[in-house]
Design a protein around this motif. Sequence first.
Motif, PDB file in Angstrom:
ATOM      1  N   PHE A  43       0.837  -1.202   0.000  1.00 13.66           N
ATOM      2  CA  PHE A  43       0.000   0.000   0.000  1.00 13.66           C
ATOM      3  C   PHE A  43       0.873   1.254   0.000  1.00 13.66           C
ATOM      4  CE2 PHE A  43      -1.917   3.440   2.440  1.00 13.66           C
ATOM      5  CZ  PHE A  43      -3.114   3.627   1.783  1.00 13.66           C
ATOM      6  N   VAL A  44       1.913   1.259   0.850  1.00 20.09           N
ATOM      7  CA  VAL A  44       2.819   2.405   0.945  1.00 20.09           C
ATOM      8  C   VAL A  44       3.574   2.617  -0.353  1.00 20.09           C
ATOM      9  CG1 VAL A  44       4.912   3.258   2.072  1.00 20.09           C
ATOM     10  CG2 VAL A  44       3.066   2.280   3.444  1.00 20.09           C
ATOM     11  N   ILE A  45       4.040   1.539  -0.966  1.00 26.47           N
ATOM     12  CA  ILE A  45       4.775   1.655  -2.236  1.00 26.47           C
ATOM     13  C   ILE A  45       3.888   2.289  -3.309  1.00 26.47           C
ATOM     14  CG2 ILE A  45       5.818   0.345  -4.124  1.00 26.47           C
ATOM     15  CD1 ILE A  45       6.781  -1.674  -1.993  1.00 26.47           C
ATOM     16  N   GLY A  46       2.635   1.866  -3.358  1.00 29.98           N
ATOM     17  CA  GLY A  46       1.709   2.462  -4.319  1.00 29.98           C
ATOM     18  C   GLY A  46       1.500   3.942  -4.072  1.00 29.98           C
ATOM     19  N   ALA A  47       1.342   4.314  -2.789  1.00 29.83           N
ATOM     20  CA  ALA A  47       1.140   5.720  -2.437  1.00 29.83           C
ATOM     21  C   ALA A  47       2.371   6.557  -2.765  1.00 29.83           C
ATOM     22  CB  ALA A  47       0.805   5.839  -0.954  1.00 29.83           C
ATOM     23  N   VAL A  48       3.549   6.038  -2.441  1.00 31.97           N
ATOM     24  CA  VAL A  48       4.796   6.773  -2.663  1.00 31.97           C
ATOM     25  C   VAL A  48       5.093   6.939  -4.147  1.00 31.97           C
ATOM     26  CG1 VAL A  48       7.307   6.622  -2.383  1.00 31.97           C
ATOM     27  CG2 VAL A  48       5.823   6.191  -0.431  1.00 31.97           C
ATOM     28  N   LEU A  49       4.712   5.958  -4.948  1.00 32.51           N
ATOM     29  CA  LEU A  49       4.921   6.062  -6.400  1.00 32.51           C
ATOM     30  C   LEU A  49       4.169   7.261  -6.964  1.00 32.51           C
ATOM     31  CD1 LEU A  49       6.060   4.846  -9.022  1.00 32.51           C
ATOM     32  CD2 LEU A  49       3.980   3.450  -9.176  1.00 32.51           C
ATOM     33  N   VAL A  50       2.938   7.459  -6.516  1.00 34.49           N
ATOM     34  CA  VAL A  50       2.149   8.607  -6.965  1.00 34.49           C
ATOM     35  C   VAL A  50       2.750   9.905  -6.426  1.00 34.49           C
ATOM     36  CG1 VAL A  50      -0.106   9.729  -6.837  1.00 34.49           C
ATOM     37  CG2 VAL A  50       0.036   7.270  -7.206  1.00 34.49           C
ATOM     38  N   ILE A  51       3.219   9.875  -5.185  1.00 27.65           N
ATOM     39  CA  ILE A  51       3.851  11.066  -4.601  1.00 27.65           C
ATOM     40  C   ILE A  51       5.058  11.493  -5.422  1.00 27.65           C
ATOM     41  CG2 ILE A  51       5.143  11.925  -2.595  1.00 27.65           C
ATOM     42  CD1 ILE A  51       3.269  10.251  -0.841  1.00 27.65           C
ATOM     43  N   PHE A  52       5.810  10.525  -5.938  1.00 23.79           N
ATOM     44  CA  PHE A  52       6.968  10.833  -6.784  1.00 23.79           C
ATOM     45  C   PHE A  52       6.552  11.692  -7.979  1.00 23.79           C
ATOM     46  CE2 PHE A  52       9.322   9.754 -10.636  1.00 23.79           C
ATOM     47  CZ  PHE A  52      10.612  10.094 -10.272  1.00 23.79           C
ATOM     48  N   PHE A  53       5.486  11.302  -8.650  1.00 24.60           N
ATOM     49  CA  PHE A  53       5.015  12.063  -9.810  1.00 24.60           C
ATOM     50  C   PHE A  53       4.419  13.403  -9.388  1.00 24.60           C
ATOM     51  CE2 PHE A  53       4.986   7.714 -11.559  1.00 24.60           C
ATOM     52  CZ  PHE A  53       5.735   7.925 -12.703  1.00 24.60           C
ATOM     53  N   GLN A  54       3.735  13.430  -8.253  1.00 27.33           N
ATOM     54  CA  GLN A  54       3.145  14.679  -7.782  1.00 27.33           C
ATOM     55  C   GLN A  54       4.218  15.715  -7.463  1.00 27.33           C
ATOM     56  OE1 GLN A  54       0.826  13.034  -4.538  1.00 27.33           O
ATOM     57  NE2 GLN A  54      -1.089  13.358  -5.653  1.00 27.33           N
ATOM     58  N   VAL A  55       5.273  15.299  -6.786  1.00 28.81           N
ATOM     59  CA  VAL A  55       6.358  16.227  -6.448  1.00 28.81           C
ATOM     60  C   VAL A  55       7.069  16.692  -7.714  1.00 28.81           C
ATOM     61  CG1 VAL A  55       8.503  16.540  -5.155  1.00 28.81           C
ATOM     62  CG2 VAL A  55       6.659  15.159  -4.186  1.00 28.81           C
ATOM     63  N   SER A  56       7.276  15.785  -8.660  1.00 30.42           N
ATOM     64  CA  SER A  56       7.935  16.154  -9.922  1.00 30.42           C
ATOM     65  C   SER A  56       7.128  17.213 -10.664  1.00 30.42           C
ATOM     66  CB  SER A  56       8.105  14.908 -10.805  1.00 30.42           C
ATOM     67  OG  SER A  56       8.886  13.925 -10.161  1.00 30.42           O
ATOM     68  N   VAL A  57       5.814  17.017 -10.757  1.00 31.07           N
ATOM     69  CA  VAL A  57       4.949  17.990 -11.417  1.00 31.07           C
ATOM     70  C   VAL A  57       4.969  19.321 -10.673  1.00 31.07           C
ATOM     71  CG1 VAL A  57       2.545  18.537 -11.984  1.00 31.07           C
ATOM     72  CG2 VAL A  57       3.445  16.262 -12.471  1.00 31.07           C
ATOM     73  N   ALA A  58       4.943  19.248  -9.341  1.00 32.29           N
ATOM     74  CA  ALA A  58       4.953  20.470  -8.522  1.00 32.29           C
ATOM     75  C   ALA A  58       6.207  21.292  -8.764  1.00 32.29           C
ATOM     76  CB  ALA A  58       4.838  20.105  -7.040  1.00 32.29           C
ATOM     77  N   VAL A  59       7.356  20.623  -8.858  1.00 31.46           N
ATOM     78  CA  VAL A  59       8.617  21.340  -9.072  1.00 31.46           C
ATOM     79  C   VAL A  59       8.647  21.973 -10.462  1.00 31.46           C
ATOM     80  CG1 VAL A  59      11.126  21.112  -9.213  1.00 31.46           C
ATOM     81  CG2 VAL A  59       9.878  19.907  -7.429  1.00 31.46           C
ATOM     82  N   LEU A  60       8.061  21.311 -11.451  1.00 29.61           N
ATOM     83  CA  LEU A  60       7.993  21.890 -12.796  1.00 29.61           C
ATOM     84  C   LEU A  60       7.144  23.162 -12.793  1.00 29.61           C
ATOM     85  CD1 LEU A  60       7.586  18.696 -15.032  1.00 29.61           C
ATOM     86  CD2 LEU A  60       9.640  20.096 -14.686  1.00 29.61           C
ATOM     87  N   PHE A  61       6.019  23.123 -12.080  1.00 31.56           N
ATOM     88  CA  PHE A  61       5.201  24.323 -11.929  1.00 31.56           C
ATOM     89  C   PHE A  61       5.997  25.420 -11.219  1.00 31.56           C
ATOM     90  CE2 PHE A  61       1.239  21.676 -12.380  1.00 31.56           C
ATOM     91  CZ  PHE A  61       0.744  22.363 -13.476  1.00 31.56           C
ATOM     92  N   ALA A  62       6.710  25.027 -10.179  1.00 36.78           N
ATOM     93  CA  ALA A  62       7.481  25.995  -9.401  1.00 36.78           C
ATOM     94  C   ALA A  62       8.573  26.637 -10.243  1.00 36.78           C
ATOM     95  CB  ALA A  62       8.101  25.301  -8.186  1.00 36.78           C
ATOM     96  N   GLN A  63       9.148  25.876 -11.168  1.00 33.64           N
ATOM     97  CA  GLN A  63      10.198  26.408 -12.038  1.00 33.64           C
ATOM     98  C   GLN A  63       9.663  27.535 -12.910  1.00 33.64           C
ATOM     99  OE1 GLN A  63      12.056  23.425 -14.455  1.00 33.64           O
ATOM    100  NE2 GLN A  63      13.785  24.731 -14.988  1.00 33.64           N
ATOM    101  N   VAL A  64       8.431  27.384 -13.385  1.00 32.93           N
ATOM    102  CA  VAL A  64       7.802  28.432 -14.192  1.00 32.93           C
ATOM    103  C   VAL A  64       7.485  29.653 -13.329  1.00 32.93           C
ATOM    104  CG1 VAL A  64       5.805  29.027 -15.603  1.00 32.93           C
ATOM    105  CG2 VAL A  64       6.834  26.754 -15.799  1.00 32.93           C
ATOM    106  N   ILE A  65       6.932  29.398 -12.157  1.00 34.92           N
ATOM    107  CA  ILE A  65       6.549  30.480 -11.252  1.00 34.92           C
ATOM    108  C   ILE A  65       7.771  31.255 -10.780  1.00 34.92           C
ATOM    109  CG2 ILE A  65       5.550  30.980  -8.983  1.00 34.92           C
ATOM    110  CD1 ILE A  65       3.661  28.615  -9.439  1.00 34.92           C
ATOM    111  N   ASN A  66       8.879  30.554 -10.580  1.00 31.83           N
ATOM    112  CA  ASN A  66      10.077  31.179 -10.024  1.00 31.83           C
ATOM    113  C   ASN A  66      10.646  32.265 -10.928  1.00 31.83           C
ATOM    114  OD1 ASN A  66      12.102  31.061  -7.801  1.00 31.83           O
ATOM    115  ND2 ASN A  66      13.491  30.584  -9.488  1.00 31.83           N
ATOM    116  N   SER A  67      10.300  32.223 -12.221  1.00 29.60           N
ATOM    117  CA  SER A  67      10.797  33.241 -13.157  1.00 29.60           C
ATOM    118  C   SER A  67      10.025  34.546 -13.051  1.00 29.60           C
ATOM    119  CB  SER A  67      10.721  32.711 -14.599  1.00 29.60           C
ATOM    120  OG  SER A  67       9.376  32.416 -14.946  1.00 29.60           O
TER     121      SER A  67
END
Length: 211
Positions: A43-67
């Motif tokens: 269950f934890v592995i499944g949850a963490v796998l999604v968190i990996f993609f969520q954090v990656s997407v969040a950082v991409l958004f942040a990269q745009v905002i940071n400019s």
Amino acid sequence: MALLTPLISGFIAAFIGIIPPGLINMTAAKINLKEGKKNALWFVIGAVLVIFFQVSVAVLFAQVINSRPDVVALLREVGFGIFSVLTIYFLFIAKGPKTKKSKIKKKSKESRFFLGMLLSGLNFFPIPYYVLVSVTLASYHLFVFENNIIFTFVLGSVLGSFAVLYSYIAFFGRIEKKTDYMMRNMNTIIGSITGLIALVTLFNILNYYFS
């Protein structure tokens, strides 16, 4: 050493974001109690796998905002408000969760893996949370939007998420009868951390406007 800061930052951010009792960590604990550690880990592995993609997407958004310096300044103010509210909540309002006995039928490890992915996917909080965290860190020159730094930050977030969820699996059964006492202390710790972050953010906001 340059990669150590984003790794630790990601780990701490995940710790603060996941440690309060919520649907995902409490479900992991209950699965462990009812079905055993193996199913809970899937269950934890499944949850963490999604968190990996969520954090990656969040950082991409942040990269745009940071400019956009104006948007960064606004996010600082929003962050100060959020961390202030969290501080007040954890120090003065939050109470330990009441344990309720719930029946969880025996399921296969595959079903628990996908349940972890589902519950984690339904939780949209990580994306705006990690956008705010990464932009804030970048404003303090503690984070740079470079591929190796981004990967290390995401890795730290994943490790922190896994560590917290595993802690719920490993220790929840032992402290179940003392949950109220433990959570009162935990709330104080979390409230103190968010309060410190709020003060640092406020100082940065004042410095931005008056420097």
